[in-house]
Structure formats: structure tokens, C-alpha cells
Design a protein around this motif. Structure first.
Motif, PDB file in Angstrom:
ATOM      1  N   TYR A   8     -73.278 -64.449 -93.305  1.00 35.97           N
ATOM      2  CA  TYR A   8     -71.489 -64.333 -93.059  1.00 35.97           C
ATOM      3  C   TYR A   8     -71.184 -63.677 -91.638  1.00 35.97           C
ATOM      4  O   TYR A   8     -71.898 -63.576 -90.545  1.00 35.97           O
ATOM      5  N   GLU A   9     -70.281 -64.888 -91.241  1.00 33.28           N
ATOM      6  CA  GLU A   9     -69.303 -64.770 -90.091  1.00 33.28           C
ATOM      7  C   GLU A   9     -67.530 -64.513 -90.363  1.00 33.28           C
ATOM      8  O   GLU A   9     -67.171 -65.009 -91.259  1.00 33.28           O
ATOM      9  N   ILE A  10     -67.173 -63.821 -89.369  1.00 34.42           N
ATOM     10  CA  ILE A  10     -66.136 -63.426 -89.910  1.00 34.42           C
ATOM     11  C   ILE A  10     -65.689 -64.481 -88.266  1.00 34.42           C
ATOM     12  O   ILE A  10     -65.565 -63.624 -86.908  1.00 34.42           O
ATOM     13  N   LYS A  11     -64.226 -65.279 -88.184  1.00 39.76           N
ATOM     14  CA  LYS A  11     -63.632 -65.930 -87.687  1.00 39.76           C
ATOM     15  C   LYS A  11     -62.170 -64.974 -87.057  1.00 39.76           C
ATOM     16  O   LYS A  11     -61.374 -64.680 -88.295  1.00 39.76           O
ATOM     17  N   PRO A  12     -61.792 -65.649 -85.655  1.00 40.80           N
ATOM     18  CA  PRO A  12     -60.512 -65.283 -85.937  1.00 40.80           C
ATOM     19  C   PRO A  12     -59.472 -65.828 -86.141  1.00 40.80           C
ATOM     20  O   PRO A  12     -59.498 -66.683 -86.062  1.00 40.80           O
ATOM     21  N   THR A  13     -58.356 -64.951 -86.552  1.00 37.66           N
ATOM     22  CA  THR A  13     -56.520 -66.042 -86.957  1.00 37.66           C
ATOM     23  C   THR A  13     -56.111 -65.600 -86.515  1.00 37.66           C
ATOM     24  O   THR A  13     -55.832 -64.538 -85.433  1.00 37.66           O
ATOM     25  N   PHE A  14     -54.440 -65.802 -86.908  1.00 37.87           N
ATOM     26  CA  PHE A  14     -53.260 -65.408 -86.057  1.00 37.87           C
ATOM     27  C   PHE A  14     -52.710 -63.429 -86.583  1.00 37.87           C
ATOM     28  O   PHE A  14     -52.945 -63.174 -85.488  1.00 37.87           O
ATOM     29  N   TYR A  15     -53.845 -63.155 -87.528  1.00 37.84           N
ATOM     30  CA  TYR A  15     -53.474 -61.982 -87.779  1.00 37.84           C
ATOM     31  C   TYR A  15     -54.310 -61.206 -87.367  1.00 37.84           C
ATOM     32  O   TYR A  15     -53.725 -59.955 -87.079  1.00 37.84           O
ATOM     33  N   THR A  16     -55.171 -61.671 -87.032  1.00 35.20           N
ATOM     34  CA  THR A  16     -56.273 -61.394 -86.005  1.00 35.20           C
ATOM     35  C   THR A  16     -55.758 -60.669 -84.129  1.00 35.20           C
ATOM     36  O   THR A  16     -55.072 -59.624 -83.820  1.00 35.20           O
ATOM     37  N   ILE A  17     -55.154 -61.635 -83.773  1.00 37.11           N
ATOM     38  CA  ILE A  17     -54.501 -61.715 -82.638  1.00 37.11           C
ATOM     39  C   ILE A  17     -53.229 -61.032 -82.509  1.00 37.11           C
ATOM     40  O   ILE A  17     -52.931 -60.269 -81.948  1.00 37.11           O
ATOM     41  N   LYS A  18     -52.462 -61.113 -84.065  1.00 34.54           N
ATOM     42  CA  LYS A  18     -51.296 -59.718 -84.201  1.00 34.54           C
ATOM     43  C   LYS A  18     -51.802 -58.461 -84.370  1.00 34.54           C
ATOM     44  O   LYS A  18     -50.899 -57.702 -83.609  1.00 34.54           O
ATOM     45  N   GLY A  19     -52.957 -58.049 -85.398  1.00 36.27           N
ATOM     46  CA  GLY A  19     -53.469 -56.787 -84.859  1.00 36.27           C
ATOM     47  C   GLY A  19     -53.900 -56.266 -83.623  1.00 36.27           C
ATOM     48  O   GLY A  19     -53.595 -55.460 -83.194  1.00 36.27           O
ATOM     49  N   TYR A  20     -54.433 -56.609 -82.856  1.00 36.50           N
ATOM     50  CA  TYR A  20     -54.656 -56.770 -81.162  1.00 36.50           C
ATOM     51  C   TYR A  20     -52.924 -56.254 -80.662  1.00 36.50           C
ATOM     52  O   TYR A  20     -53.245 -55.608 -79.825  1.00 36.50           O
ATOM     53  N   VAL A  21     -51.554 -57.198 -81.120  1.00 44.44           N
ATOM     54  CA  VAL A  21     -50.595 -57.083 -79.861  1.00 44.44           C
ATOM     55  C   VAL A  21     -50.574 -55.754 -80.456  1.00 44.44           C
ATOM     56  O   VAL A  21     -49.852 -54.372 -79.728  1.00 44.44           O
ATOM     57  N   GLU A  22     -50.695 -55.513 -81.753  1.00 48.78           N
ATOM     58  CA  GLU A  22     -49.830 -54.257 -82.636  1.00 48.78           C
ATOM     59  C   GLU A  22     -50.438 -52.952 -81.575  1.00 48.78           C
ATOM     60  O   GLU A  22     -50.246 -52.655 -81.832  1.00 48.78           O
ATOM     61  N   ALA A  23     -51.763 -53.200 -81.550  1.00 47.20           N
ATOM     62  CA  ALA A  23     -52.159 -51.992 -81.496  1.00 47.20           C
ATOM     63  C   ALA A  23     -52.547 -51.591 -80.163  1.00 47.20           C
ATOM     64  O   ALA A  23     -52.224 -50.310 -79.318  1.00 47.20           O
TER      65      ALA A  23
END
Length: 796
Positions: A605-620
Motif C-alpha cells: 500500500y502507498e498513500i500519495k499526497p493530495t490537495f487535502y494533504t497540503i491543506k492539512g499542513y498549512v492549517e497545522a
């Protein structure tokens, strides 16, 4: 810059000043002497005459010579091919020390030898200034050379010491010997007397010569025809000065052109008049051809190069090198003198592209004073009349009017003393300015200065202050301890922000990158949140590094591509750096994430970054900085859909201030930068610094139970989920703790153009256990608000 002590001595009285003392004084004034060289060196030398020259009994190439040195006759074994009886030669007697050898008495193949007959090479003379014949054998002195004279180097004019001066970029004027003499005179406080050559090129017979410049890269071209002169050997003083500058003597006319360039800093070119098809010179660019220059090599000329043409045919590469077909030779009877001004950037580009760094091109690249072409023309005519029998001289022709204005301005001694921390008097300052030929005059409390045209580096009061302190000397500056204010040792707000960002991102597994600040036009055009203006270097090292960047992401994408090309798969990068406009500087944070967030080959399995990934980093990041809740607003990205995916990106605001853009890279940009799919963000840190963070409030964890209710609504497809969450939270601010989306559905049982949103709402109070009546009341209010404001239908 090479200049000899003898050369300077022609213009001023150096007295008993040694070359080392001279070097120290010039260096202390700001022009660093990088070395002291000698035209030749040797002790225990004497002029001798070869009386006899017989073959060595045990060698087929050595000769045994009897050499008269006046007070004795020495037997010397010599292997030079030109050794013969009757020659006047240089003899190094036993005990002599030459640059690379000490001479001793010895036995050479059974024959005693009491010294050495020398070539100039053996005395350390630069081979570039010697002929092949001179380099192949011993030096042959004139027939009238005084036998027994021990001042051999003085007799040959080689008793000279040369200063190798490293010039700073602003002092290109000192490439001219006349200007260097003025500088040395000011430093040493010596009267400088230059040759009187002004106006020597004025007048002359009428001429049919026509000169014209058809390019802005040549603002001035001057030409002068001399129809009669004599080619012969140069006088010894001229040869010695050229030799001291590393220039080989050719003949009197060529040597004069080189000498005038060294004296005035203005390159000249002499054309053989008889070899020109027409007496009409046109300077132009835009040519694309091949041209054989004076060195015999054929060069490809492009449209940017400045060319000197006759009948549309090139006869010289402007400012770089003349042509082989019009050079001066022994049969030359008349010449055309060229002195011109050329654009230094164009000359630099041409010289670099053709790999032709000639003495002329180097001087043009560094910049030449406006009056230099007129000075050089005057001096050249003076020398040609005196040393080349120049006659039938015609009037000088110019391509443009002579317009040169003196730079003059007032300076305040009080302000300059305050700037330098000195207490110089009017008398001291006036003395320095007079030594520098700045023509000072007192005007009440101000001093008016008139700057010589060759000092292009002096334009404002601060420049005058610098000249004063370097000439008087820094020893007059008082030694004081630096004044340091009492400041607490803590980080300012900007430093705290940088540290926090680095901590948050490195804790999340990101690597900090440092990329080039200078970018290409292509990368500049891909700027995120670009400025209205940009800063371009006047003389970039390459086309890829010519603009100071206005965005970080293009540089960071290049770093990703570089690492990806070296088989690195997962690349999380961030960079904090300034970006620039002409009138503005911003500090920004850029994030680029390429590859997988997680992967497990065993479990496949692998998890690729999406829009929600970068959104989460910025919100954090923003939450860590104290920006939460309704202060953070994300809107659909309509600002930049060229570099970001139009349906997977967002504009981020703090209140009404645009913080940045986040999202998935646009496929076209990903292809151009060869990075594949990645997510990225660029944030303007000035917005964070200019906004106040929310106060941190600490609340105890509620000890009362939570109640969770799930609801599903059918809403229009384009309705943003954020507006639903905002509406729900507004219905019960005191008891609604969290609203979470857990399903989005479009398909069967849902009308076209609509979607089903399922949300989980958490109810909890801090001071009591909630009753069903309270929750039901809020629940009914939620249904009503969503129905009335958002046209949301409860899905059953």
C-alpha cells in the motif's frame, strides 16, 4: 595594471623612493600592489667583446671563446649557435647571480670556463617581448657598446622595476598610465607633468573621409587620415615602456598605437590607407557573416556584434580586433586612425563569445572616459609627427557632435567629517582636492569641486569623503570602541516565525532547501503571486541567472527535478526566503511535496499526497502560530490556474488578507519542470507578521459525556461544504464542539446536479450533562437554517 617605476619617473620626481616604498604608499591609498617584477635581474655583469671563437675539442656544438671585458680576457665555453668573434655580448662573470642560476668557474668537457655569455632570457626578460632569434642564442649588442661597462641593465634599458597593481572595479581609469601617474602624484604629493599633446590633432587639410555610426552601440566614431609617414624601428624609450607593459615592439607606427592606448586608456586602430576600398567608414551591427581577424582566425559574426565596415564589408570587429587585410606592414605609406566609443556590454558579449580578450576589449569592457577618444587622437598625431615623419595630415572627422559636460557639485566639510569621524581642516581638504585635480573652490561653508572626466567613479559627496580619507591616510582616524546598545538577547517576531516554521515542518519530515535567488526569464514567468516589477542584473553571469526571483516555487521545483533525476522518490521540501520587486521585498514560505506520504512494499500500500494533504499542513502551521477558526478562510483558486490545478487548489486568507495559494501542481507545469504530480504552497509571511494572533485560552477537558448525531443532506453540487459546517456551528456555539464530514455521495437516488453530504455533529457542555430537549432544540434549528439559507434537504 602594469606600470614601471621609470614610466612614472617621466611624469614626477620620485627621488630616492624605492620600489617597495612606492608599492606600500599606493597600496595604502586603496590600489593594491599585488607584486613587484623586474624587467631583468643579474649581478656581476659586464659588457664584453668576443676576440676569438674556436670549436670545443670534445664537442660538436660548444665553442671556446676568448672574451675581452676590458680589465681582463676571460675564457668562456659557450653553446649558442650565433656565437662568433667580433660580437659585443653580455658576460656574467664568476660569482654572478642570475634569476635561475649562480655562475661559477668550472670545467666543461675538459676545458676551463670562467663565466657565461648571456641571452636576455637568462637575465629574466619576458620571452613575449623577444624575437625568435633572440630567444635562440646569446644577445648581440650594438657595435658601439662600451666594453667593460658594468651597468649592463642600465645600458640595455632593463634596469626597471614594475608594479603589478590590482584595480578595483570602480578604478578603471588607472588602466591609463596618465591617470595612474595622476593617482601616484596625489598619493605621494608630487607635482605631475604630463606630455603637452592637447590640440595636436586639431586642424589639418580638408578631407574626403566620411565616418558614420548606424548603431546606438557606437555613440562616437572619429577618424583621421595621414597620407604620408615612414615605417621604421621605434626609439628605445618607447620599446622599453612597451616591454615593461608586456607588449612586444613591432614598428614605430604600431608601437605608437599601443603606447597611446597604454597612456590614455583609449584603444586605437590604424588602418593601412592603401588597403581600404573606400574612404568611408560606417559602424553598424545586424551583420551575420564570417570574418578573418588580425590573428588569422576566421570568426562567426552575429547580429549583436559591432562591425566597422567599408562598402558593406567588415574591416574590423569594433572594440575587439582589426582585420588581417588592412593591417600596418613595412610597405605602409598612409594610415587612417580610428578612435571610438563603444557600448561596454556589447563589447563584453562579443569578446566572451569569440574568446577574444584583447587589450582593447578589456578596456572597453571596463568603461572608458568620455574625453579619451579626443585625448588619444591628439597624442597619436603628436607621436606620429615626431617619430614617424607624419605629413599630409587631414582634418579629424567625427560621427557625432562633441558634447561633454564637467561633473561639478558642492560638498560640506562638516558633513564629511561627521561621516568619517574626523576633524580635518579646510586647508587639509583643499590640499587633497588640489592634488587630485578636483579644482576646489570655497563657497561660503561649502566646497565646490569639478571632477576630471577620467574619474567616472566620483559623483557624490560620499565619494569625495572617501578620496580625502584614503589620501590623508587612515592613521588620522581615532581608535574608539564600537557603541553597542543594551538589547535583551531574544529573537524578534520575524526570527521567532522562521524558527517555528522550521520546527513544525522538520517535525513533519520535511527537508529545508536553499535554492538560487537568481533565475531565468522562464522561471521568472512562472512566479506564484508575481509582483508588478522585477529586478534584472545589468551584467549577469549567464542567461539562467539574470533575474532576482519574485517567487520561490519555480526554484524549489527545479530542486525536486534535480533530486528526482538522481533516483530519489519521496521529496518533501520547504524553503523560507526573500523575493524581490524593484520597490518591494517579501519573505515567503514555499512547500513542495513529491512522492508518497507513506508506503509499505510488504503490505502493498502507498498513500500519495493530495490537495487535502497540503491543506492539512498549512492549517497545522497556522494553528501552531495562533490562527484558527473563522480567521482562516479558504476560497476556490481563481487567481492562478496556470500553475495550480484549477479544481484542486485554493486561495488562503487570514481575514481579508491573501496569505497564499495551495494545491496540486498544474499538469502542464509538472511536465515542463519534469517533476510529475506534486502538491505545493507559497505563503506570504508578511501577512502573518502584520496580523495579530488570537489569544490562547486554556480550558479544562470536559468531564461530561458527548452526544453524537449524524445527518445527511442533499445539496446543490457546487455548494461548498465549509458553508454547511459554518452554518451548523452557528446554531449552537456553546454546545456544538465538532462537525465532521464523513461521506460525500453523488449517483443513484440523488438527483443530477446535487450531492449527498453526511456529517457527524458532536454535542458537549463544559458544566453539565446535556438533555435531549437541548440537543433536539439545536438539532431542529440546524435543519431550519440549512433549509432556509442553503436549500439543503434532509436525506432519509
Amino acid at each position: 595594471m602594469l606600470i614601471s617605476k621609470k614610466w612614472l619617473s617621466q611624469y614626477m620626481d620620485l627621488g630616492e623612493l624605492t620600489i617597495e616604498e612606492l608599492a606600500d604608499k599606493i597600496t595604502a591609498a586603496g590600489l593594491e600592489v599585488e607584486g613587484v617584477e623586474y624587467l631583468a635581474k643579474g649581478t656581476n655583469l659586464v659588457i664584453g667583446e668576443i676576440l676569438t671563437c674556436k670549436p670545443h675539442p670534445d664537442s660538436d656544438h660548444l665553442n671556446v671563446c676568448e672574451v675581452n671585458v676590458k680589465d681582463e680576457v676571460l675564457q668562456i665555453v659557450c653553446g649558442a649557435p650565433n656565437c662568433k668573434a667580433g660580437l659585443k655580448v653580455i658576460v656574467a662573470k664568476a660569482g654572478a647571480i642570475l634569476p635561475e642560476i649562480e655562475i661559477k668557474k668550472g670545467i666543461i668537457r675538459g676545458v676551463e670556463s670562467n663565466g657565461m655569455i648571456c641571452s636576455l632570457l637568462e637575465l629574466g626578460v619576458d620571452g613575449k617581448s623577444l624575437t625568435d632569434y633572440q630567444k635562440a642564442g646569446i644577445e648581440e649588442l650594438p657595435e658601439d657598446a662600451p666594453v667593460g661597462d658594468t651597468d649592463v641593465l642600465g645600458y640595455l634599458g632593463l634596469d626597471d622595476e614594475i608594479l603589478d597593481i590590482g584595480l578595483t572595479p570602480n578604478r578603471n581609469d588607472c588602466l591609463a598610465a596618465f591617470s595612474m601617474a595622476k593617482e601616484a602624484g596625489a598619493v605621494l604629493d608630487k607635482k605631475v607633468t604630463l606630455p603637452d599633446y592637447e590640440g595636436k590633432a586639431d586642424g589639418g587639410e580638408s578631407t574626403k573621409l566620411i565616418v558614420r555610426s548606424e548603431t546606438k552601440k557606437c555613440p562616437l566614431y572619429t577618424g583621421k587620415v595621414i597620407r604620408s609617414l615612414t615605417i621604421k624601428e621605434s626609439p628605445m624609450w618607447m620599446k622599453h615602456l612597451l616591454q615593461a607593459s608586456g607588449v612586444k615592439s613591432i614598428n614605430n607606427v604600431v608601437d605608437i598605437s599601443n603606447l597611446v592606448m597604454l597612456e590614455t586608456g583609449q584603444p586605437l586602430h590604424f588602418f593601412d590607407l592603401s588597403k581600404l576600398e573606400k574612404e568611408e567608414i560606417i559602424v553598424k551591427d545586424g551583420l551575420k557573416t564570417k570574418y578573418t581577424a588580425l590573428d588569422g582566425i576566421e570568426y562567426d559574426i552575429c547580429e549583436d556584434d559591432i562591425m566597422i565596415t567599408i562598402n558593406d564589408k567588415p574591416v574590423a570587429i569594433g572594440g575587439v580586433m582589426g582585420g588581417d587585410d588592412s593591417k600596418i606592414d613595412d610597405d605602409t605609406k598612409g594610415i587612417l586612425i580610428e578612435a571610438a566609443s563603444f557600448n561596454h556590454v556589447s563589447i563584453r558579449n562579443t569578446a566572451r563569445r569569440l574568446n577574444l580578450n584583447t587589450d582593447s576589449s578589456i578596456r572597453y569592457q571596463k568603461g572608458i572616459e568620455p574625453r579619451a577618444p579626443y585625448k588619444a587622437m591628439d597624442r597619436a598625431v603628436q607621436l606620429l609627427v615626431e617619430y614617424a615623419d607624419a605629413k599630409d595630415i587631414e582634418e579629424t572627422v567625427y560621427s557625432a557632435d562633441r558634447v561633454i559636460e564637467d561633473v561639478t557639485f558642492d560638498v560640506s566639510l562638516e558633513r564629511m567629517n561627521k561621516l568619517m569621524g574626523t576633524a580635518f581642516t579646510n586647508e587639509q581638504v583643499i590640499n587633497v582636492l588640489e592634488r587630485l585635480d578636483f579644482n576646489p573652490t570655497m563657497n561660503n561653508d561649502m566646497i565646490n569641486v569639478v571632477i576630471p572626466s577620467y574619474r567616472q567613479d566620483v559623483a557624490i559627496e560620499a565619494d569625495i569623503a572617501e578620496e580625502i580619507i584614503r589620501i590623508i591616510g587612515f592613521d588620522d582616524l581615532k581608535s574608539t570602541m564600537p557603541v553597542m546598545g543594551d538589547t535583551p538577547g531574544r529573537l524578534n517576531k520575524r526570527q521567532q516565525l522562521r524558527r517555528t516554521l522550521r520546527d513544525v515542518l522538520t517535525n513533519q519530515g520535511f527537508y529545508e532547501a536553499t535554492s538560487y535567488t537568481l533565475v531565468s526569464e522562464k522561471m521568472h514567468s512562472d512566479a506564484i503571486m508575481p509582483f508588478d516589477s522585477y529586478v534584472e542584473l545589468a551584467s549577469p553571469m549567464s542567461e539562467d541567472r539574470k533575474i532576482i526571483r519574485g517567487s520561490i516555487i519555480p526554484s524549489l521545483l527545479s530542486c525536486v527535478a534535480y533530486n528526482k533525476a538522481r533516483s530519489l522518490k519521496n521529496i518533501p521540501f520547504f524553503e523560507i526566503s526573500n523575493v524581490y520587486a524593484k520597490d518591494k521585498v517579501e519573505e515567503r514560505l514555499s512547500i513542495v511535496l513529491h512522492g508518497n506520504l507513506q508506503e509499505n512494499r510488504w503490505q502493498k500500500y502507498e498513500i500519495k499526497p493530495t490537495f487535502y494533504t497540503i491543506k492539512g499542513y498549512v492549517e497545522a502551521i497556522l494553528e501552531k502560530l495562533g490562527y484558527t477558526g473563522t480567521r482562516i478562510v479558504m476560497k476556490a483558486n481563481k487567481m492562478d490556474t496556470v500553475h495550480f490545478h484549477p479544481y484542486q487548489s485554493a486561495e488562503v486568507y487570514i481575514g481579508r488578507d491573501l496569505l497564499g495559494i495551495i494545491g496540486v501542481i498544474h499538469p502542464t507545469m509538472a511536465k515542463e519542470y519534469e517533476v510529475g504530480e506534486c502538491v505545493m504552497a507559497e505563503l506570504n509571511l508578511e501577512v502573518i507578521l502584520s496580523n495579530k494572533t488570537s489569544k490562547v485560552r486554556f480550558e479544562p477537558v470536559s468531564k461530561y459525556p458527548q452526544i453524537v448525531r449524524d445527518l445527511a443532506f442533499v445539496v446543490e453540487k457546487d455548494l461548498e461544504v465549509a458553508s454547511i459546517i459554518k452554518a451548523i456551528k452557528g446554531c449552537g456555539k456553546q454546545i456544538i464542539k465538532e462537525v465532521e464530514v464523513f461521506d460525500v455521495y453523488m449517483g443513484e437516488h440523488v438527483k443530477d446536479g446535487y450531492k449527498s453530504i453526511a456529517l457527524s455533529t458532536t454535542f458537549q457542555a463544559n458544566d453539565r450533562t446535556l438533555k435531549d430537549e437541548e440537543i433536539n432544540e439545536v438539532h431542529d434549528q440546524i435543519l431550519k437554517v440549512l433549509k432556509d439559507k442553503l436549500n439543503a434537504e434532509l436525506r432519509v
